[in-house]
Scaffold this motif. Structure first.
Motif, PDB file in Angstrom:
ATOM      1  N   LYS A 108       1.163  -1.497   0.019  1.00 41.83           N
ATOM      2  CA  LYS A 108      -0.025   0.015   0.232  1.00 41.83           C
ATOM      3  C   LYS A 108       0.782   1.376   0.174  1.00 41.83           C
ATOM      4  O   LYS A 108       0.592   2.529  -0.409  1.00 41.83           O
ATOM      5  CB  LYS A 108      -0.971   0.110   0.813  1.00 41.83           C
ATOM      6  N   SER A 135      -8.375 -16.219   7.238  1.00 45.06           N
ATOM      7  CA  SER A 135      -7.117 -17.207   6.765  1.00 45.06           C
ATOM      8  C   SER A 135      -5.878 -16.273   6.080  1.00 45.06           C
ATOM      9  O   SER A 135      -5.173 -16.688   5.896  1.00 45.06           O
ATOM     10  CB  SER A 135      -7.443 -17.550   5.331  1.00 45.06           C
ATOM     11  N   SER A 153     -12.356 -18.179   1.754  1.00 46.10           N
ATOM     12  CA  SER A 153     -12.533 -18.733   1.045  1.00 46.10           C
ATOM     13  C   SER A 153     -12.571 -20.375   1.242  1.00 46.10           C
ATOM     14  O   SER A 153     -11.995 -21.059   2.074  1.00 46.10           O
ATOM     15  CB  SER A 153     -11.235 -18.638  -0.144  1.00 46.10           C
ATOM     16  N   TYR A 169     -17.444 -16.459   3.139  1.00 46.13           N
ATOM     17  CA  TYR A 169     -17.790 -14.537   2.765  1.00 46.13           C
ATOM     18  C   TYR A 169     -18.322 -14.576   1.621  1.00 46.13           C
ATOM     19  O   TYR A 169     -18.901 -15.735   0.937  1.00 46.13           O
ATOM     20  CB  TYR A 169     -16.359 -14.202   2.817  1.00 46.13           C
TER      21      TYR A 169
HETATM   22  N1  NAP Z   1      -4.188  -1.524  10.942  1.00 38.41           N
HETATM   23  C1  NAP Z   1      -3.422  -2.297  11.352  1.00 38.41           C
HETATM   24  O1  NAP Z   1      -2.489  -2.422  12.309  1.00 38.41           O
HETATM   25  C2  NAP Z   1      -2.705  -3.157  10.370  1.00 38.41           C
HETATM   26  C3  NAP Z   1      -2.120  -4.295  11.160  1.00 38.41           C
HETATM   27  C4  NAP Z   1      -1.865  -5.510  10.037  1.00 38.41           C
HETATM   28  C5  NAP Z   1      -2.358  -5.206   8.888  1.00 38.41           C
HETATM   29  N2  NAP Z   1      -3.831  -4.760   8.226  1.00 38.41           N
HETATM   30  C6  NAP Z   1      -4.392  -4.958   7.064  1.00 38.41           C
HETATM   31  O2  NAP Z   1      -5.321  -5.264   7.201  1.00 38.41           O
HETATM   32  C7  NAP Z   1      -5.359  -6.859   5.552  1.00 38.41           C
HETATM   33  C8  NAP Z   1      -5.190  -7.662   5.972  1.00 38.41           C
HETATM   34  O3  NAP Z   1      -3.720  -8.804   6.509  1.00 38.41           O
HETATM   35  P1  NAP Z   1      -3.150  -9.477   6.591  1.00 38.41           P
HETATM   36  O4  NAP Z   1      -1.877  -9.685   6.744  1.00 38.41           O
HETATM   37  O5  NAP Z   1      -3.700 -10.053   7.139  1.00 38.41           O
HETATM   38  O6  NAP Z   1      -3.383  -9.459   4.551  1.00 38.41           O
HETATM   39  P2  NAP Z   1      -3.195 -11.231   4.030  1.00 38.41           P
HETATM   40  O7  NAP Z   1      -1.576 -12.303   5.125  1.00 38.41           O
HETATM   41  O8  NAP Z   1      -2.868 -11.236   2.504  1.00 38.41           O
HETATM   42  O9  NAP Z   1      -4.338 -11.695   4.196  1.00 38.41           O
HETATM   43  C9  NAP Z   1      -5.736 -11.102   3.403  1.00 38.41           C
HETATM   44  C10 NAP Z   1      -7.030 -12.392   3.371  1.00 38.41           C
HETATM   45  O10 NAP Z   1      -8.044 -11.660   2.877  1.00 38.41           O
HETATM   46  C11 NAP Z   1      -9.011 -12.127   2.681  1.00 38.41           C
HETATM   47  N3  NAP Z   1     -10.281 -12.098   2.301  1.00 38.41           N
HETATM   48  C12 NAP Z   1     -10.054 -11.630   0.687  1.00 38.41           C
HETATM   49  N4  NAP Z   1     -10.722 -11.043   0.441  1.00 38.41           N
HETATM   50  C13 NAP Z   1     -11.986 -11.088   1.797  1.00 38.41           C
HETATM   51  C14 NAP Z   1     -13.164 -10.866   1.528  1.00 38.41           C
HETATM   52  N5  NAP Z   1     -13.975  -9.941   1.217  1.00 38.41           N
HETATM   53  N6  NAP Z   1     -13.802 -11.323   3.435  1.00 38.41           N
HETATM   54  C15 NAP Z   1     -12.828 -11.896   3.726  1.00 38.41           C
HETATM   55  N7  NAP Z   1     -11.959 -12.402   3.825  1.00 38.41           N
HETATM   56  C16 NAP Z   1     -11.236 -12.168   2.281  1.00 38.41           C
HETATM   57  C17 NAP Z   1      -7.696 -13.876   1.721  1.00 38.41           C
HETATM   58  O11 NAP Z   1      -8.443 -15.034   2.555  1.00 38.41           O
HETATM   59  P3  NAP Z   1      -9.544 -15.583   1.289  1.00 38.41           P
HETATM   60  O12 NAP Z   1      -8.310 -16.476   0.538  1.00 38.41           O
HETATM   61  O13 NAP Z   1      -9.708 -16.653   2.701  1.00 38.41           O
HETATM   62  O14 NAP Z   1     -10.202 -15.574   0.250  1.00 38.41           O
HETATM   63  C18 NAP Z   1      -6.803 -13.684   2.674  1.00 38.41           C
HETATM   64  O15 NAP Z   1      -6.514 -14.585   2.920  1.00 38.41           O
HETATM   65  C19 NAP Z   1      -4.563  -5.836   5.325  1.00 38.41           C
HETATM   66  O16 NAP Z   1      -5.309  -4.961   4.799  1.00 38.41           O
HETATM   67  C20 NAP Z   1      -3.258  -5.210   5.848  1.00 38.41           C
HETATM   68  O17 NAP Z   1      -3.083  -3.955   5.162  1.00 38.41           O
HETATM   69  C21 NAP Z   1      -4.043  -3.809   9.423  1.00 38.41           C
END
Ligand code: NAP
Length: 315
Positions: free
Chosen positions: A46, A154, A177, A194
């Motif tokens: 990002k 996940s 998923s 979802y």
């Molecule tokens: N604010 C903060 O402090 C902070 C800290 C860390 C991360 N974040 C943010 O949190 C988010 C997740 O981070 P991450 O590291 O866990 O990312 P990640 O490892 O890339 O995982 C993203 C997951 O989102 C799922 N997904 C995609 N579309 C979806 C939907 N419509 N509904 C439900 N699940 C969906 C996918 O799962 P499936 O394969 O099952 O579809 C994928 O496993 C990111 O946007 C990241 O930038 C924020």
């Protein structure tokens, strides 16, 4: 010379380049590390995608918030939160900047010992997701007896949230998923898909109700489902909905506008996360590893959501 990754422009992974720099000697309160592993997180993408601003003055931009490595030099008065640091120590460094590199100089206050039993990829990919998960569970007071709905379970953060919520004694309903459901069941969660009909599917799995909802996705579906299920908005938290989350009165966590950054809480979580991971109670599921030169490929995999676990660079 040290090899670093930097975003030379705003855009897609083609913006990433390797560069060579002279590593400075660590100054007061700093240590130098040979990086063995650096975790890849969506925020890294990002930051140069343009979605968080595109200030030309911020280019080239170095990337990477977490690393694990071996201490090669110690500056004056460099003491870590867990005590003195010596050359040869195997450590985890978080939060830092510019972790995508084969060597880094970092503040000693970011450095804690790496448990000997924890592998390099797991150590390099533990802290961003682990500390975020602790922040989510602490902000919503998750405890034994709670039934917690996790949206986007996940991903890297979700896998940590599930494990740490189970350790607190909670029941976890997890959206993902269908192809990821087996992995979530193995961690003790109850998966639901979802998409259309999510509210009804969750109600069918948890007819006695949901106490806590944690949104790791930021979708309207996640927000609306959480609001429909959990009356107490102090027990709904999001790390990804910085647009409509604040107005809905839920807790928004992390570095975004109006959010609780939780920096102290996240830093304080590091020793316990390392201990749990070192003893194998908390598993860092590594989906893929890449060399520094393959960083664009690593980012394409994370952006496409196809990693099936944590993506880690191995310099
Ligand atoms: N604010 C903060 O402090 C902070 C800290 C860390 C991360 N974040 C943010 O949190 C988010 C997740 O981070 P991450 O590291 O866990 O990312 P990640 O490892 O890339 O995982 C993203 C997951 O989102 C799922 N997904 C995609 N579309 C979806 C939907 N419509 N509904 C439900 N699940 C969906 C996918 O799962 P499936 O394969 O099952 O579809 C994928 O496993 C990111 O946007 C990241 O930038 C924020």
């Amino acid at each position: 010379m040290t090899t670093i990754v930097q975003a030379a422009s705003y855009g897609g992974p083609e913006s990433l380049t390797l560069a060579q720099i002279d590593l400075p000697a660590p100054g007061p309160g700093e240590v130098a590390l040979d990086v063995r592993a650096a975790g890849v997180n969506p925020i890294d993408i990002k930051l140069y995608s343009g979605m968080m601003g595109a200030d030309p003055a911020a280019l080239p931009r170095r990337l990477g918030l977490e690393a694990a490595g071996v201490v090669t030099a110690v500056g004056p008065d460099a003491v870590g939160p867990e005590g003195p640091i010596a050359v040869g120590d195997e450590v985890i460094a978080f939060p830092i900047g510019g972790a995508y590199a084969d060597q880094v100089v970092v503040p000693a206050r970011a450095v804690i010992p790496k448990p000997a039993a924890l592998g390099w990829p797991e150590a390099g990919g533990l802290m961003v997701t682990g500390a975020t998960a602790v922040h989510l569970l602490t902000a919503t007071s998750v405890d034994a007896g709670d039934t917690v709905l996790v949206h986007g379970a996940s991903g890297g953060v979700g896998l940590m949230v599930i494990q740490l919520a189970k350790l607190r004694g909670a029941r976890v309903i997890a959206t993902a998923s269908p192809r990821r459901h087996e992995a979530l069941i193995a961690l003790g969660a109850e998966p639901v898909a979802y998409g259309d009909g999510l509210l009804e599917r969750v109600q069918a799995v948890a007819p006695d109700g949901i106490n806590v909802a944690l949104d790791l996705i930021g979708s309207q579906e996640a927000l609306e489902t959480s609001l429909a299920l959990v009356a107490d908005r102090t027990r709904i938290a999001s790390i990804a909905n910085f647009s409509s989350g604040p107005a809905a009165g839920i807790k928004v966590l992390g570095g975004g506008p109006g959010a609780d950054p939780g920096d102290e809480l996240r830093a304080a979580a590091r020793p316990e996360l390392a201990r749990l991971a070192g003893e194998g109670t908390l598993v860092v599921s590594v989906g893929a590893t890449f060399a520094l030169a393959e960083v664009a490929e690593a980012h394409r995999l994370v952006a496409a959501g196809g990693a099936n676990g944590k993506v880690v660079l191995l310099p």
